[in-house]
Every structure is written in C-alpha cells, then in structure tokens.
Write a protein that holds these residues in place. Structure first.
Motif, short mmCIF file in Angstrom:
data_model
loop_
_atom_site.label_atom_id
_atom_site.label_comp_id
_atom_site.label_asym_id
_atom_site.label_seq_id
_atom_site.Cartn_x
_atom_site.Cartn_y
_atom_site.Cartn_z
N ILE A 77 32.65 40.42 66.14
CA ILE A 77 32.17 40.71 64.78
C ILE A 77 33.25 41.43 63.97
N ILE A 78 33.96 42.34 64.61
CA ILE A 78 35.04 43.06 63.93
C ILE A 78 36.17 42.11 63.55
N PHE A 79 36.48 41.17 64.44
CA PHE A 79 37.61 40.26 64.19
C PHE A 79 37.29 39.21 63.13
N PHE A 80 36.12 38.58 63.25
CA PHE A 80 35.77 37.49 62.33
C PHE A 80 35.00 38.07 61.13
N GLU A 81 35.62 38.01 59.96
CA GLU A 81 35.00 38.57 58.75
C GLU A 81 33.67 37.90 58.45
N SER A 82 33.57 36.61 58.71
CA SER A 82 32.32 35.89 58.44
C SER A 82 31.18 36.43 59.30
N LEU A 83 31.49 36.78 60.57
CA LEU A 83 30.47 37.36 61.44
C LEU A 83 30.05 38.75 60.97
N MET A 84 31.03 39.53 60.51
CA MET A 84 30.70 40.86 59.98
C MET A 84 29.84 40.73 58.73
N ASN A 85 30.18 39.80 57.85
CA ASN A 85 29.39 39.60 56.63
C ASN A 85 27.97 39.17 56.96
N THR A 86 27.84 38.29 57.95
CA THR A 86 26.50 37.84 58.37
C THR A 86 25.71 39.01 58.94
N THR A 87 26.36 39.84 59.74
CA THR A 87 25.70 41.02 60.32
C THR A 87 25.24 41.98 59.23
N ILE A 88 26.09 42.18 58.23
CA ILE A 88 25.73 43.06 57.11
C ILE A 88 24.52 42.52 56.36
N ARG A 89 24.52 41.22 56.10
CA ARG A 89 23.39 40.61 55.39
C ARG A 89 22.10 40.73 56.20
N LEU A 90 22.19 40.46 57.51
CA LEU A 90 21.01 40.53 58.37
C LEU A 90 20.45 41.95 58.45
N SER A 91 21.32 42.95 58.28
CA SER A 91 20.88 44.35 58.33
C SER A 91 20.29 44.82 57.00
N GLY A 92 20.33 43.95 55.98
CA GLY A 92 19.79 44.32 54.68
C GLY A 92 20.84 44.82 53.70
N GLY A 93 22.11 44.73 54.06
CA GLY A 93 23.18 45.16 53.18
C GLY A 93 23.69 44.04 52.31
N ASN A 94 24.46 44.40 51.30
CA ASN A 94 25.14 43.38 50.50
C ASN A 94 26.64 43.46 50.78
N LEU A 95 27.38 42.51 50.27
CA LEU A 95 28.81 42.42 50.60
C LEU A 95 29.68 43.28 49.69
N ARG A 96 29.07 44.06 48.81
CA ARG A 96 29.84 44.97 47.95
C ARG A 96 29.91 46.34 48.62
N ASP A 97 31.10 46.70 49.06
CA ASP A 97 31.30 47.99 49.71
C ASP A 97 31.21 49.12 48.69
N LEU A 98 31.11 50.35 49.20
CA LEU A 98 31.05 51.52 48.31
C LEU A 98 32.21 51.56 47.32
N THR A 99 33.40 51.19 47.80
CA THR A 99 34.58 51.27 46.93
C THR A 99 34.49 50.33 45.73
N GLU A 100 33.58 49.36 45.80
CA GLU A 100 33.45 48.40 44.70
C GLU A 100 32.37 48.80 43.70
N VAL A 101 31.56 49.79 44.03
CA VAL A 101 30.46 50.15 43.12
C VAL A 101 30.62 51.53 42.50
N VAL A 102 31.59 52.32 42.96
CA VAL A 102 31.82 53.64 42.36
C VAL A 102 32.83 53.53 41.22
N PRO A 103 32.89 54.54 40.34
CA PRO A 103 33.85 54.48 39.23
C PRO A 103 35.29 54.42 39.73
N ARG A 104 36.14 53.80 38.93
CA ARG A 104 37.56 53.72 39.26
C ARG A 104 38.28 54.98 38.78
N GLN A 105 39.48 55.19 39.29
CA GLN A 105 40.28 56.34 38.89
C GLN A 105 40.62 56.26 37.39
#
Length: 387
Positions: free
Chosen positions: A220-248
């Motif tokens: 899961i760590i190696f294959f990004e697609s598997l990590m993304n699938t795991t995140i979706r199955l857990s109820g998460g979205n593919l936007r990490d925290l760094t993408e939703v907080v204000p920029r510098q």
C-alpha cells in the motif's frame, strides 16, 4: 497401480499450489531474506533512539519562558552551520528537551539534536538515526532508486502469495489428534530435517497474519493507487491537509510556532505526550499543522491533528475527509512499523520479522533435502535390476 502410490498422489490443484509456493520463493529468496531482516532491525528504532539520546532527553526546568522558534533556529545555525531542520518535536513534560531532526544537504548526514527548551543550549547531536535512515532505504529499495523499489515490491508480492499458498499447503486434509499435533507443535528433539520442516511449517502459520499485514501495508505504501483506494475506503478524500490550508503569504508576519505547540498539548489534546511539526510544511504553508501523540521516527501512535493559522493564530477547522486522509496514511505506517498495539504490537512484529527472515531459508532447505531424496530410490532400483 500400487495402492499406497495411489493414495500419495496429489491433486492437480495441490501440485499447482506447491509449484507457486516453491519456485517464485526460490528465485526471490535472497531478496526476501534481506528485506525481512532490514525491516526487523527497524522495528525497535524508536526505543534505540531514546536509549542513545541518554541524559540529553531531560533538562532541569528553570522557570524561564521557553525559547522561540527563531532562537531554536539561530542556536542550531551557530553550532551546526549548514544543517536544515526536517522536524521539531515538543514534549508536554516540562523536563523534556526539544528533539530536532536535522540533515546536512551537502553530505550524507541525518541527526537528532536535543536542545534545552529554556536556554536554547544544544545538549547532544545524536547520529544514531542515520543508521536507521540507511537501513530503511536498504529495506525499501536496496539504495538503488526506482529500480530497487520495484525489485522489493515484486519480492513482497511473491512473499504475500507464498504466505497464502503456504496456508493451503499447511491445512491438513483431515483434522485429528495426529494432524493437530503435527500442525501446531514443533518436535524439538527430532532430526534436523524434521525440525527444519516444523520451524517452516508451524512458525510460518503462527506468524501468517502479521506477515500478511506487513507485506500488505508495504505494498500500500509503495503503490500510490493502493494507498488512494485505502484512503477512499476509510472515508477520506484524496486532498491532503497541505492542499486545504492557506498558503504562505510573504506580506504577513508569522507568529511563533512554539506557544501553539504547547497549547496543543495543554489545551487541545492534554492526553498526548508529544507533538510534531514538519518544517517543510511550515515553509510553504500559511498554517501550523501539529500532530500529537507518541511521536516516532516514521509514524505517530494515537495521533490527533490540530491546525492553526500562522498569521492570525486562529484554529482552522479541517474537512473530515482530509483529516481521515492523513490519519489513514499514519495508520498504514503504524501497521508496517509494528506500532499498532504498543509494545505488544512491536514485539509481535519483531518476532514475525525474525520468522519471515527464516522462512526462505528453511523453505530452501526443505526443497534441497527432498531434491536429494528423490535421487536415492532411482539408484536402488537400478541396483536391483542389475542384480
């Protein structure tokens, strides 16, 4: 046809399973031994790092206010020019020093620096972490870049298949007292061949679930697609925290992060013992992202996240999906590092790692013994015909 020969004849399915279990494992055996061994070494990295830190982990609280992040960086720059900070870890215990993960971009050097939170004095530069850094990269890629990553990934897939086919081969055709004893116990006083077979068969079964967790989380760590699938199955979205907080915002002046770090420990999550903030996030974001819990080298046990605007000091509410994204990634790393059940989880992972390291070796010895055994009846039959 001889009756005993007929009863010993294996089904086509079982022969196919045996072939799949044997030959890919033989081909990848040396790689699997190395990957499992290096992974096992890393399991107790956090505890070893705490041990090598020694007295530098602790200070005598002076009653003075804690130093600012600017003072931390200035003191670090004076004593170790050229080093850059990766991570700051602050502890709730007033007698604990600040732990700073830093590296020298001009050379292969990764260190842990311990600093007095009141005076700013550097207490120790511990280079032990570099050993685990190298071991982790050997584990993940043999230090051979992308090609090495793929070699390890393919070997891990083979190991996963071997675990599953091994379970099929282990499963007795009939359950009775004799098969239960053979399947679950090791005959320590038996001859080497039998003892080796039991070590492979019985210990392989007992470690099966953890081995599957380790190999599955690694994939899961190696294959990004598997990590993304795991995140979706857990109820998460593919936007990490760094993408939703204000920029510098270079037009604004940043507040000091240190008071917010201790605020997280004292107010937001008073049940947590330490909090981490990554410097590369801090450099590009308009927010402080703190992860509290038991901060380890690669993951954080019992993790919670708090985010503050670095210019206004206001707490930022993060979408649940993005929080779940970060937490799911952390859980996958916890499973892979053995941090899923405290010290019991680490011990189980360590023991399973030792067994996993031995499985290709004991399996090869079983195959080699049977290979030589098959040659003997042929010679005896030839001798009988000649006579």
């Amino acid at each position: 046809m001889n009756k005993s020969r007929k009863t010993k004849k294996k089904s086509l399915f079982r022969r196919m399973v045996a072939w799949i279990h044997l030959w890919p494992s033989i081909v990848s055996g040396i790689i699997l031994v190395f990957v499992c061994l290096t992974g096992t070494v890393i399991v107790y990295g956090d505890e070893i790092m705490d041990l090598t830190a020694g007295d530098a982990k602790y200070v005598t609280p002076s009653g003075d206010p804690r130093i600012s992040s600017e003072q931390i960086n200035e003191n670090l720059k004076k004593q170790y020019p050229g080093y850059m900070v990766s991570e700051y870890v602050f502890f709730k215990d007033p007698a604990r020093s600040i732990r700073i993960r830093a590296f020298n971009p001009k050379g292969p050097s990764l260190v842990m620096i311990y600093m007095d939170p009141y005076s700013g004095k550097v207490l120790k530069k511990d280079t032990s972490i570099y050993f685990f850094f190298v071991t982790a990269h050997l584990h993940a890629s043999f230090l051979a870049g992308e090609a090495g990553h793929w070699v390890v990934a393919i070997a891990t897939i083979i190991f996963t298949i071997s675990c599953l086919t091994g379970l099929i081969l282990w499963w007795p055709k009939r359950w009775n007292r004799a098969t239960r004893q053979a399947s679950f116990t090791i005959r320590w006083k038996a001859r080497f061949k039998r003892l080796n077979y039991d070590l492979h068969n019985v210990y392989g079964f007992y470690s099966l679930i953890i081995c599957l967790v380790l190999s599955g989380s690694g994939l899961i760590i190696f294959f990004e697609s598997l990590m993304n699938t795991t995140i979706r199955l857990s109820g998460g979205n593919l936007r990490d925290l760094t993408e939703v907080v204000p920029r510098q915002d270079s037009t604004k002046v940043s507040l000091d992060m240190v008071p917010f770090a201790y605020k997280v420990l004292e107010t937001d999550h008073p049940d947590k013992e330490s909090v981490s903030i990554w410097n590369y996030d801090q450099k590009k974001l308009g927010a402080f992202i703190f992860t509290s819990g038991n901060v380890g080298l690669k993951s954080i046990s019992d993790a919670d996240i708090a985010v503050y605007d670095r210019y206004s000091g206001q707490k930022i509410d993060i979408p649940a999906g993005s929080l779940r994204h970060r937490k799911t990634e952390n859980i996958v790393w916890q499973l892979h590092m053995g941090q899923w059940w405290g010290q019991l989880g680490k011990l189980s992972t360590f023991l399973a790692g030792i067994i996993a390291t031995s499985l290709p070796i004991t399996g090869f010895l079983i195959w080699w013994g049977r290979r030589n055994k098959k040659k003997k009846p042929v010679r005896k039959m030839a001798a009988a015909v000649t006579a």
